[in-house]
Design a protein around this motif. Structure first.
Motif, mmCIF file in Angstrom:
data_model
loop_
_atom_site.group_PDB
_atom_site.id
_atom_site.type_symbol
_atom_site.label_atom_id
_atom_site.label_comp_id
_atom_site.label_asym_id
_atom_site.label_seq_id
_atom_site.Cartn_x
_atom_site.Cartn_y
_atom_site.Cartn_z
ATOM 1 N N ARG A 195 0.829 -1.205 0.000
ATOM 2 C CA ARG A 195 0.000 0.000 0.000
ATOM 3 C C ARG A 195 0.862 1.252 0.000
ATOM 4 O O ARG A 195 0.532 2.234 -0.672
ATOM 5 C CB ARG A 195 -0.957 -0.042 1.198
ATOM 6 C CG ARG A 195 -2.023 -1.102 1.024
ATOM 7 C CD ARG A 195 -2.813 -1.442 2.276
ATOM 8 N NE ARG A 195 -3.578 -2.667 2.041
ATOM 9 C CZ ARG A 195 -4.333 -3.267 2.944
ATOM 10 N NH1 ARG A 195 -4.444 -2.751 4.160
ATOM 11 N NH2 ARG A 195 -4.984 -4.379 2.638
ATOM 12 N N ALA A 196 1.977 1.221 0.724
ATOM 13 C CA ALA A 196 2.883 2.372 0.720
ATOM 14 C C ALA A 196 3.500 2.565 -0.655
ATOM 15 O O ALA A 196 3.617 3.695 -1.149
ATOM 16 C CB ALA A 196 3.976 2.172 1.772
ATOM 17 N N THR A 197 3.888 1.465 -1.287
ATOM 18 C CA THR A 197 4.472 1.549 -2.633
ATOM 19 C C THR A 197 3.476 2.124 -3.626
ATOM 20 O O THR A 197 3.806 3.008 -4.432
ATOM 21 C CB THR A 197 4.925 0.153 -3.099
ATOM 22 O OG1 THR A 197 5.958 -0.327 -2.228
ATOM 23 C CG2 THR A 197 5.458 0.195 -4.520
ATOM 24 N N ALA A 198 2.235 1.636 -3.575
ATOM 25 C CA ALA A 198 1.210 2.118 -4.512
ATOM 26 C C ALA A 198 0.863 3.583 -4.258
ATOM 27 O O ALA A 198 0.592 4.341 -5.201
ATOM 28 C CB ALA A 198 -0.039 1.241 -4.408
ATOM 29 N N TYR A 199 0.868 3.994 -3.016
ATOM 30 C CA TYR A 199 0.621 5.400 -2.655
ATOM 31 C C TYR A 199 1.678 6.305 -3.294
ATOM 32 O O TYR A 199 1.352 7.326 -3.927
ATOM 33 C CB TYR A 199 0.630 5.523 -1.132
ATOM 34 C CG TYR A 199 0.843 6.917 -0.580
ATOM 35 C CD1 TYR A 199 -0.209 7.828 -0.496
ATOM 36 C CD2 TYR A 199 2.103 7.307 -0.117
ATOM 37 C CE1 TYR A 199 -0.010 9.096 0.034
ATOM 38 C CE2 TYR A 199 2.307 8.576 0.406
ATOM 39 C CZ TYR A 199 1.254 9.467 0.475
ATOM 40 O OH TYR A 199 1.465 10.722 1.006
ATOM 41 N N LYS A 200 2.938 5.918 -3.151
ATOM 42 C CA LYS A 200 4.029 6.716 -3.708
ATOM 43 C C LYS A 200 3.978 6.718 -5.232
ATOM 44 O O LYS A 200 4.231 7.751 -5.876
ATOM 45 C CB LYS A 200 5.375 6.181 -3.223
ATOM 46 C CG LYS A 200 5.589 6.350 -1.725
ATOM 47 C CD LYS A 200 6.862 5.635 -1.264
ATOM 48 C CE LYS A 200 7.010 5.671 0.245
ATOM 49 N NZ LYS A 200 8.186 4.899 0.713
ATOM 50 N N GLU A 201 3.660 5.579 -5.824
ATOM 51 C CA GLU A 201 3.572 5.486 -7.282
ATOM 52 C C GLU A 201 2.482 6.405 -7.824
ATOM 53 O O GLU A 201 2.673 7.072 -8.848
ATOM 54 C CB GLU A 201 3.296 4.047 -7.698
ATOM 55 C CG GLU A 201 4.481 3.106 -7.520
ATOM 56 C CD GLU A 201 4.131 1.661 -7.828
ATOM 57 O OE1 GLU A 201 5.056 0.843 -7.960
ATOM 58 O OE2 GLU A 201 2.924 1.346 -7.934
ATOM 59 N N ALA A 202 1.344 6.432 -7.145
ATOM 60 C CA ALA A 202 0.232 7.269 -7.609
ATOM 61 C C ALA A 202 0.605 8.745 -7.575
ATOM 62 O O ALA A 202 0.283 9.504 -8.497
ATOM 63 C CB ALA A 202 -1.005 7.011 -6.742
ATOM 64 N N LEU A 203 1.291 9.181 -6.524
ATOM 65 C CA LEU A 203 1.719 10.576 -6.437
ATOM 66 C C LEU A 203 2.723 10.892 -7.540
ATOM 67 O O LEU A 203 2.646 11.945 -8.194
ATOM 68 C CB LEU A 203 2.329 10.856 -5.062
ATOM 69 C CG LEU A 203 1.363 10.817 -3.871
ATOM 70 C CD1 LEU A 203 2.120 10.991 -2.567
ATOM 71 C CD2 LEU A 203 0.279 11.895 -3.998
ATOM 72 N N LYS A 204 3.662 9.987 -7.751
ATOM 73 C CA LYS A 204 4.693 10.215 -8.762
ATOM 74 C C LYS A 204 4.092 10.305 -10.158
ATOM 75 O O LYS A 204 4.465 11.175 -10.967
ATOM 76 C CB LYS A 204 5.729 9.097 -8.704
ATOM 77 C CG LYS A 204 6.906 9.300 -9.639
ATOM 78 C CD LYS A 204 7.944 8.191 -9.457
ATOM 79 C CE LYS A 204 9.129 8.399 -10.394
ATOM 80 N NZ LYS A 204 10.155 7.329 -10.222
ATOM 81 N N LEU A 205 3.143 9.417 -10.459
ATOM 82 C CA LEU A 205 2.515 9.417 -11.782
ATOM 83 C C LEU A 205 1.757 10.703 -12.052
ATOM 84 O O LEU A 205 1.569 11.101 -13.207
ATOM 85 C CB LEU A 205 1.569 8.218 -11.911
ATOM 86 C CG LEU A 205 2.219 6.859 -12.158
ATOM 87 C CD1 LEU A 205 1.187 5.752 -12.066
ATOM 88 C CD2 LEU A 205 2.901 6.830 -13.531
ATOM 89 N N ASN A 206 1.321 11.369 -10.989
ATOM 90 C CA ASN A 206 0.565 12.611 -11.139
ATOM 91 C C ASN A 206 1.397 13.845 -10.805
ATOM 92 O O ASN A 206 0.849 14.935 -10.619
ATOM 93 C CB ASN A 206 -0.682 12.552 -10.249
ATOM 94 C CG ASN A 206 -1.735 11.597 -10.787
ATOM 95 O OD1 ASN A 206 -2.583 11.974 -11.583
ATOM 96 N ND2 ASN A 206 -1.673 10.338 -10.355
ATOM 97 N N ASP A 207 2.723 13.646 -10.761
ATOM 98 C CA ASP A 207 3.664 14.759 -10.508
ATOM 99 C C ASP A 207 3.335 15.506 -9.220
ATOM 100 O O ASP A 207 3.418 16.743 -9.155
ATOM 101 C CB ASP A 207 3.677 15.736 -11.695
ATOM 102 C CG ASP A 207 4.200 15.087 -12.965
ATOM 103 O OD1 ASP A 207 5.168 14.305 -12.875
ATOM 104 O OD2 ASP A 207 3.630 15.337 -14.035
#
Length: 340
Positions: A195-207
């Protein structure tokens, strides 16, 4: 009283073979099966459950060990496990580790001293490895629920933590939230890591920024983290517009901490989380969640376990392990504000 040993002697077969005929298990020729059944009828044999258990080393009793029975997720999971077990002719004993490795170890010791046929276990974390290795060393079949443990192969039923997190994040960002924080479990729990990994990925994908201070890692233990959440919020400047919580109990405590500061949900800070609240969620449909199939975790886990028990003499190693991934459903309610 006629025993299985009397039948075995007259049929010129082993007591194990007689027990397998009684229980309709194992590979036995039809000729032998018919012969044993004929002798049972001749001797007016009535099966004795204790004798059956002693010979087959099967008790028709299973153990379900969860981490927090007060959490509606695990309560519903337990119901699914029990329903499946009853249909399959098993009874279920329950244990609750409170997310404690020490308490989990005590339960594993009890399980090994008791004659249960198998174990469904939601492990406390990566530190559960020696406990699972102990079950494996004593040939006790087990199936993992909700969490994996690196270093050991097993059948496992998991929720799709990454996809569930992605859905929650996209929902919040779609409503205009850019400053999103995370209240989550610790990295020694596989679901929390995902869940932490997916949270960070989502933020990164949306700059969007992902400062470390916006992540609060708490144990999933069912003890109050209200003070820690409050202190963490005090240190955040500016406050996040939304908070994603790793499970429902964390979300409740986060909402309590927010309200304790005189702030409102969702008007001042929005909150969403993994796992629904059971009947409470139906009475007051407020919290937006990634609802997991809690009942199916238990039901499918029990099916895997009983299948493993039936075929434990024919295990093929880790290539035969079954991994079931259950999708979550995004349930949109009122706890996330629209910032547009």
């Amino acid at each position: 009283m006629v025993t299985i040993y009397d039948i075995a002697k007259k049929a010129n077969v082993s007591a194990m073979t007689v027990s397998r005929v009684i229980n309709n298990k194992g590979r036995i020729s039809e000729k032998t099966r018919s012969k044993v059944k004929r002798i049972m009828e001749e001797l007016n044999y009535v099966p004795n459950e204790m004798a059956r258990s002693l010979v087959l080393r099967e008790t028709q009793v299973l153990f379900l060990l969860v981490t927090d029975i007060t959490n509606p997720f695990f309560t519903t999971l337990a119901r699914g496990a029990e329903d499946a077990a009853n249909k399959l002719g098993y009874r279920v004993l329950f244990g609750n580790s409170d997310e404690s490795l020490e308490k989990e170890r005590e339960y594993i010791d009890t399980i090994l001293k008791s004659r249960v046929d198998g174990v469904l276990v939601a492990p406390a974390g990566d530190g559960s490895l020696p406990h699972l290795e102990s079950l494996r060393a004593h040939s006790v079949p087990f199936v993992l629920l909700d969490r994996e443990v690196p270093g050991i192969g097993s059948d496992v039923v998991l929720g799709d933590s990454r996809e569930g997190t992605r859905m929650l994040m996209e929902h919040m960002m779609g409503l205009g939230h850019k400053e999103i924080a995370l209240v989550n479990g610790t990295p020694d729990v596989s679901s929390a890591r995902l869940r932490a990994t997916a949270y960070k990925e989502a933020l990164k994908l949306n700059d969007l920024p992902a400062p470390a201070e916006r992540i609060l890692e708490l144990g999933y233990a069912p003890r109050s983290s209200l003070a820690r959440i409050g202190e963490w919020l005090d240190g955040l400047q500016p406050l996040p517009t939304a908070i994603l919580c790793g499970n429902n109990m964390m979300a409740i405590q986060t909402i309590q901490a927010i309200r304790k500061k005189g702030l409102r949900v969702p008007e001042d800070i929005s909150v969403c989380c993994f796992d629904d609240l059971g009947p409470v969620g139906e009475i007051d449909p407020f919290l937006t969640v990634a609802a997991q199939q809690a009942y199916q975790f238990g039901y499918k886990g029990m099916q895997l376990l009983t299948g493993r028990i039936a075929d434990k003499e024919n295990e093929d190693g880790e290539d035969a392990w079954t991994r079931i991934l259950l999708p979550a459903e995004l349930v949109v309610r009122r706890s996330v504000a629209d910032l547009h």
